[in-house]
Design a protein around this motif. Structure first.
Motif, PDB file in Angstrom:
ATOM      1  N   TYR A   1      15.867   5.974  -7.606  1.00 54.22           N
ATOM      2  CA  TYR A   1      15.318   6.458  -6.335  1.00 54.22           C
ATOM      3  C   TYR A   1      16.391   6.603  -5.256  1.00 54.22           C
ATOM      4  CZ  TYR A   1      10.850   5.209  -8.489  1.00 54.22           C
ATOM      5  OH  TYR A   1       9.770   5.120  -9.338  1.00 54.22           O
ATOM      6  N   VAL A   2      17.635   6.825  -5.657  1.00 58.12           N
ATOM      7  CA  VAL A   2      18.732   6.882  -4.700  1.00 58.12           C
ATOM      8  C   VAL A   2      18.515   7.950  -3.628  1.00 58.12           C
ATOM      9  CG1 VAL A   2      20.066   8.435  -6.205  1.00 58.12           C
ATOM     10  CG2 VAL A   2      21.237   7.055  -4.470  1.00 58.12           C
ATOM     11  N   SER A   3      17.871   9.054  -3.968  1.00 57.09           N
ATOM     12  CA  SER A   3      17.674  10.145  -2.999  1.00 57.09           C
ATOM     13  C   SER A   3      16.232  10.257  -2.527  1.00 57.09           C
ATOM     14  CB  SER A   3      18.113  11.482  -3.622  1.00 57.09           C
ATOM     15  OG  SER A   3      19.475  11.452  -4.004  1.00 57.09           O
ATOM     16  N   ASP A   4      15.403   9.277  -2.841  1.00 56.98           N
ATOM     17  CA  ASP A   4      13.986   9.332  -2.493  1.00 56.98           C
ATOM     18  C   ASP A   4      13.761   8.761  -1.086  1.00 56.98           C
ATOM     19  OD1 ASP A   4      11.139   8.386  -2.288  1.00 56.98           O
ATOM     20  OD2 ASP A   4      11.055   9.275  -4.290  1.00 56.98           O
ATOM     21  N   PRO A   5      13.383   9.606  -0.098  1.00 59.91           N
ATOM     22  CA  PRO A   5      13.212   9.126   1.284  1.00 59.91           C
ATOM     23  C   PRO A   5      12.144   8.036   1.412  1.00 59.91           C
ATOM     24  CG  PRO A   5      13.274  11.521   1.201  1.00 59.91           C
ATOM     25  CD  PRO A   5      13.148  11.054  -0.204  1.00 59.91           C
ATOM     26  N   ALA A   6      11.013   8.195   0.732  1.00 58.58           N
ATOM     27  CA  ALA A   6       9.914   7.245   0.871  1.00 58.58           C
ATOM     28  C   ALA A   6      10.311   5.851   0.387  1.00 58.58           C
ATOM     29  CB  ALA A   6       8.687   7.736   0.104  1.00 58.58           C
ATOM     30  N   ILE A   7      10.846   5.773  -0.825  1.00 57.61           N
ATOM     31  CA  ILE A   7      11.257   4.478  -1.384  1.00 57.61           C
ATOM     32  C   ILE A   7      12.350   3.850  -0.526  1.00 57.61           C
ATOM     33  CG2 ILE A   7      12.376   3.341  -3.329  1.00 57.61           C
ATOM     34  CD1 ILE A   7       9.513   4.034  -3.920  1.00 57.61           C
ATOM     35  N   ASN A   8      13.303   4.669  -0.094  1.00 55.95           N
ATOM     36  CA  ASN A   8      14.392   4.156   0.731  1.00 55.95           C
ATOM     37  C   ASN A   8      13.894   3.608   2.065  1.00 55.95           C
ATOM     38  OD1 ASN A   8      17.436   4.661  -0.172  1.00 55.95           O
ATOM     39  ND2 ASN A   8      16.204   6.291  -1.067  1.00 55.95           N
ATOM     40  N   LEU A   9      13.033   4.366   2.734  1.00 57.61           N
ATOM     41  CA  LEU A   9      12.546   3.937   4.051  1.00 57.61           C
ATOM     42  C   LEU A   9      11.701   2.666   3.962  1.00 57.61           C
ATOM     43  CD1 LEU A   9      11.625   7.381   5.683  1.00 57.61           C
ATOM     44  CD2 LEU A   9      13.413   5.787   6.417  1.00 57.61           C
ATOM     45  N   ILE A  10      10.786   2.611   3.007  1.00 61.43           N
ATOM     46  CA  ILE A  10       9.929   1.425   2.861  1.00 61.43           C
ATOM     47  C   ILE A  10      10.779   0.212   2.516  1.00 61.43           C
ATOM     48  CG2 ILE A  10       8.005   0.394   1.599  1.00 61.43           C
ATOM     49  CD1 ILE A  10       7.063   3.295   1.003  1.00 61.43           C
ATOM     50  N   SER A  11      11.689   0.384   1.563  1.00 60.46           N
ATOM     51  CA  SER A  11      12.523  -0.729   1.112  1.00 60.46           C
ATOM     52  C   SER A  11      13.428  -1.236   2.233  1.00 60.46           C
ATOM     53  CB  SER A  11      13.376  -0.300  -0.090  1.00 60.46           C
ATOM     54  OG  SER A  11      12.572   0.127  -1.170  1.00 60.46           O
TER      55      SER A  11
ATOM     56  N   ARG B   1       3.304   5.902  -3.185  1.00 63.59           N
ATOM     57  CA  ARG B   1       4.467   6.646  -3.692  1.00 63.59           C
ATOM     58  C   ARG B   1       4.602   6.493  -5.209  1.00 63.59           C
ATOM     59  NH1 ARG B   1       7.249   8.541  -6.451  1.00 63.59           N
ATOM     60  NH2 ARG B   1       9.422   9.229  -6.296  1.00 63.59           N
ATOM     61  N   LEU B   2       4.402   5.285  -5.733  1.00 60.64           N
ATOM     62  CA  LEU B   2       4.623   5.033  -7.160  1.00 60.64           C
ATOM     63  C   LEU B   2       3.513   5.588  -8.045  1.00 60.64           C
ATOM     64  CD1 LEU B   2       5.997   1.375  -6.972  1.00 60.64           C
ATOM     65  CD2 LEU B   2       7.299   3.470  -7.408  1.00 60.64           C
ATOM     66  N   MET B   3       2.378   5.977  -7.442  1.00 63.41           N
ATOM     67  CA  MET B   3       1.296   6.601  -8.216  1.00 63.41           C
ATOM     68  C   MET B   3       1.754   7.884  -8.884  1.00 63.41           C
ATOM     69  SD  MET B   3      -1.981   5.983  -5.701  1.00 63.41           S
ATOM     70  CE  MET B   3      -2.873   7.378  -6.417  1.00 63.41           C
ATOM     71  N   ALA B   4       2.789   8.509  -8.323  1.00 66.27           N
ATOM     72  CA  ALA B   4       3.306   9.747  -8.908  1.00 66.27           C
ATOM     73  C   ALA B   4       4.105   9.474 -10.181  1.00 66.27           C
ATOM     74  CB  ALA B   4       4.194  10.465  -7.886  1.00 66.27           C
ATOM     75  N   ASP B   5       4.555   8.217 -10.367  1.00 63.75           N
ATOM     76  CA  ASP B   5       5.397   7.879 -11.512  1.00 63.75           C
ATOM     77  C   ASP B   5       4.716   6.958 -12.522  1.00 63.75           C
ATOM     78  OD1 ASP B   5       7.396   9.317 -10.203  1.00 63.75           O
ATOM     79  OD2 ASP B   5       8.220   7.527  -9.251  1.00 63.75           O
ATOM     80  N   PHE B   6       3.683   6.222 -12.089  1.00 64.93           N
ATOM     81  CA  PHE B   6       3.043   5.235 -12.947  1.00 64.93           C
ATOM     82  C   PHE B   6       1.520   5.322 -12.818  1.00 64.93           C
ATOM     83  CE2 PHE B   6       7.106   3.492 -11.450  1.00 64.93           C
ATOM     84  CZ  PHE B   6       7.739   3.227 -12.652  1.00 64.93           C
ATOM     85  N   PRO B   7       0.772   4.796 -13.798  1.00 66.40           N
ATOM     86  CA  PRO B   7      -0.687   4.715 -13.670  1.00 66.40           C
ATOM     87  C   PRO B   7      -1.065   3.884 -12.452  1.00 66.40           C
ATOM     88  CG  PRO B   7       0.009   4.277 -15.930  1.00 66.40           C
ATOM     89  CD  PRO B   7       1.253   4.301 -15.111  1.00 66.40           C
TER      90      PRO B   7
ATOM     91  N   CYS C   1       0.838  -1.216   0.000  1.00 67.13           N
ATOM     92  CA  CYS C   1       0.000   0.000   0.000  1.00 67.13           C
ATOM     93  C   CYS C   1       0.867   1.258   0.000  1.00 67.13           C
ATOM     94  CB  CYS C   1      -0.929  -0.004   1.210  1.00 67.13           C
ATOM     95  SG  CYS C   1      -2.197  -1.289   1.173  1.00 67.13           S
ATOM     96  N   LEU C   2       1.914   1.249   0.824  1.00 64.68           N
ATOM     97  CA  LEU C   2       2.801   2.415   0.892  1.00 64.68           C
ATOM     98  C   LEU C   2       3.551   2.614  -0.423  1.00 64.68           C
ATOM     99  CD1 LEU C   2       4.268   1.941   4.500  1.00 64.68           C
ATOM    100  CD2 LEU C   2       2.539   3.592   3.753  1.00 64.68           C
ATOM    101  N   PHE C   3       4.027   1.522  -1.000  1.00 61.59           N
ATOM    102  CA  PHE C   3       4.688   1.596  -2.303  1.00 61.59           C
ATOM    103  C   PHE C   3       3.744   2.164  -3.360  1.00 61.59           C
ATOM    104  CE2 PHE C   3       8.229  -1.655  -1.527  1.00 61.59           C
ATOM    105  CZ  PHE C   3       9.229  -0.710  -1.714  1.00 61.59           C
ATOM    106  N   THR C   4       2.517   1.685  -3.343  1.00 66.46           N
ATOM    107  CA  THR C   4       1.525   2.136  -4.328  1.00 66.46           C
ATOM    108  C   THR C   4       1.299   3.635  -4.230  1.00 66.46           C
ATOM    109  OG1 THR C   4       0.405  -0.014  -4.288  1.00 66.46           O
ATOM    110  CG2 THR C   4      -0.840   1.854  -5.140  1.00 66.46           C
TER     111      THR C   4
ATOM    112  N   VAL D   1      -3.048   1.265 -11.719  1.00 63.96           N
ATOM    113  CA  VAL D   1      -2.985  -0.204 -11.756  1.00 63.96           C
ATOM    114  C   VAL D   1      -1.537  -0.683 -11.770  1.00 63.96           C
ATOM    115  CG1 VAL D   1      -3.561  -2.268 -13.089  1.00 63.96           C
ATOM    116  CG2 VAL D   1      -5.215  -0.400 -12.905  1.00 63.96           C
ATOM    117  N   GLN D   2      -0.705  -0.022 -12.560  1.00 62.38           N
ATOM    118  CA  GLN D   2       0.705  -0.403 -12.624  1.00 62.38           C
ATOM    119  C   GLN D   2       1.397  -0.130 -11.299  1.00 62.38           C
ATOM    120  OE1 GLN D   2       2.897   1.459 -15.800  1.00 62.38           O
ATOM    121  NE2 GLN D   2       4.702   0.169 -15.532  1.00 62.38           N
ATOM    122  N   ALA D   3       1.042   0.985 -10.661  1.00 63.46           N
ATOM    123  CA  ALA D   3       1.630   1.319  -9.366  1.00 63.46           C
ATOM    124  C   ALA D   3       1.263   0.272  -8.316  1.00 63.46           C
ATOM    125  CB  ALA D   3       1.166   2.704  -8.916  1.00 63.46           C
TER     126      ALA D   3
END
Length: 446
Positions: free
Chosen positions: A188-198, A149-155, A144-147, A157-159
């Motif tokens: 996403y090297v400098s992306d806090p959200a992706i880094n923290l979730i991952s 964040r990724l909604m900003a980059d992808f449609p 859910c958290l990934f989705t 369903v894909q997110a």
């Protein structure tokens, strides 16, 4: 006589080894289907076998790009193999047994005990229920958290699809990604959200389910087991120490973090330290890392995560026991003591055995790969350690491996996931206690 023969043949270590092998074979056949590929063309048996082995052994090394080569069907097959490999095929089998209200037999409990690295069978089914619940809950929240964040980059369903896939992959420390062209998470090297979730997924998956259970129930019990204390202490040292060293080694390297802002330097160094817990995802271009950083990464990959987790390697507690034994020897003490507990010598011997077997396997595999692959020594050692530790990090050698090289890497991944002791017992079950002892002898050392 027949029952006695069956008991000797179908020992828990052999059942585990054969079970993983069967999962790999089924995955291989599914990935060879034309429907599993975007082009509609079949994948060769060896490449399908390599991919299925990498997924089932939650490694992440790939000979073809997951995001661009495989169709949605192929990617879902890979995701299912990751889930089965991460939780353990016996855990998944137990899930189906519980759903259909089937009784768990004594033999199945023995196999579960071996799979979860437990000392006895008491409460093993209860632990498996916790494993299933915790895993799916963590993966659902992360998806859910990934989705979001990724909604900003992808449609949308894909997110959502990307969110589910990467949540499963990272929690199970697999390292597969769908971003294409072997780029992993570098964008996403400098992306806090992706880094923290991952990083949260990688760390939680690498701690082990026993430790997760202890942490979740801490508010009620107000105490942690010795195992959990050892895992948390060693994990913290490796993560913090790895972060500091990567930051120091790469600070002026403009091809990695040297050209990034302070935030980018922080996230890039921290993620590089965390991903060596056998996750396999990367936000930095590994081929541009300095030699010191590569050597550090190799050491951390060899250590890996913790027992009873989705991670590989010789495990954090194994190294901690060896360090404890060395310190005790230097101080002239007879016992190894951790957190005011004396450690049984059998645990020390097992830790030494695992380390020696594992180191020997990596060395032999590296020697073979230096003869079969036309590349530098550090690349080969890095690849071999990554495969054994079920990490999935690569310096670009994997897609160009020769046929013998692919087979060697597959063997390393399988040994790393099943476990060296389990694999040795599967090939040659341990003997009973000897009824006699030899006279004591002395050999000079040092």
């Amino acid at each position: 006589m027949k029952n006695g023969f069956e008991i000797k043949v179908w020992t828990p270590p052999r059942i585990l080894a054969i079970g993983y092998a069967v999962c790999i074979l089924i995955g291989t056949l599914l990935l060879m289907l034309p429907v599993a590929h975007r082009s509609g063309e079949g994948l060769s048996f060896l490449n399908a076998f390599f991919t299925a082995t990498s997924a089932t052994c939650v490694t992440g090394l790939v000979v073809v790009d997951t995001g661009t080569f495989f169709s949605t069907f192929g990617q879902v097959v890979i995701m299912c193999l990751i889930q089965i490999g991460g939780l353990g095929f016996m855990t998944v089998a137990t899930l189906f047994a519980l759903v259909f209200r089937r009784r768990i037999s004594l033999r199945e409990r023995l196999v579960l005990q071996e799979a979860m690295n437990q000392g006895d069978m008491e409460g093993i089914v209860r632990l498996i229920k916790k494993v299933i619940y915790y895993s799916f809950a963590i993966e659902l929240i992360a998806a859910c958290l990934f989705t979001l964040r990724l909604m900003a980059d992808f449609p949308l369903v894909q997110a959502m699809y990307y969110g589910v896939f990467h949540a499963v992959s990272l929690f199970n420390n697999a390292g597969f990604d769908l971003f294409g062209h072997y780029s992993s998470f570098t964008r996403y090297v400098s992306d806090p959200a992706i880094n923290l979730i991952s990083m949260a997924l990688i760390i939680l998956g690498g701690l082990g389910f026993v430790v997760l259970s202890d942490l979740i129930e801490y508010r009620k019990k107000r105490k942690l087991s010795l195992h959990s204390k050892a895992v948390l202490w060693m994990t913290s040292i490796l993560l913090v120490g790895g972060f500091i060293l990567v930051f120091a080694f790469e600070f002026t390297n403009i091809r990695t973090i040297g050209s990034l802002s302070w935030d980018g330097k922080f996230w890039g160094s921290l993620f590089q330290s965390v991903t060596t817990r056998t996750a396999g995802a990367n936000t930095l271009d590994l081929t541009q890392l300095r030699q010191a950083t590569l050597l550090l990464t190799i050491i951390l990959m060899f250590i890996g995560g913790s027992p009873g987790s989705t991670a590989g390697g010789v495990k954090t507690t194994t190294i901690l026991l060896i360090i404890g034994a060395v310190i005790s020897m230097v101080k002239g003490k007879e016992d190894v003591v951790l957190f005011y507990f004396r450690i049984n010598k059998d645990r020390i011997y097992k830790a030494l055995t695992i380390t020696v077997f594992s180191l020997s396997l990596v060395i032999v595999a590296t020697m073979i790969l230096t003869m079969t692959e036309a590349t530098g020594f550090i690349n080969v050692l890095f690849e071999a350690t990554s495969a054994f530790g079920t990490v999935g990090l690569s310096l670009g050698l994997t897609p160009n491996l020769s046929t013998p090289g692919k087979l060697v890497i597959c063997l390393l991944m399988f040994a790393g996931r099943v476990g060296m002791i389990t694999l040795v017992y599967a090939l040659a079950p341990k003997q009973g206690k000897e009824l006699y002892r030899y006279p004591e002898g002395k050999i000079m050392i040092g």
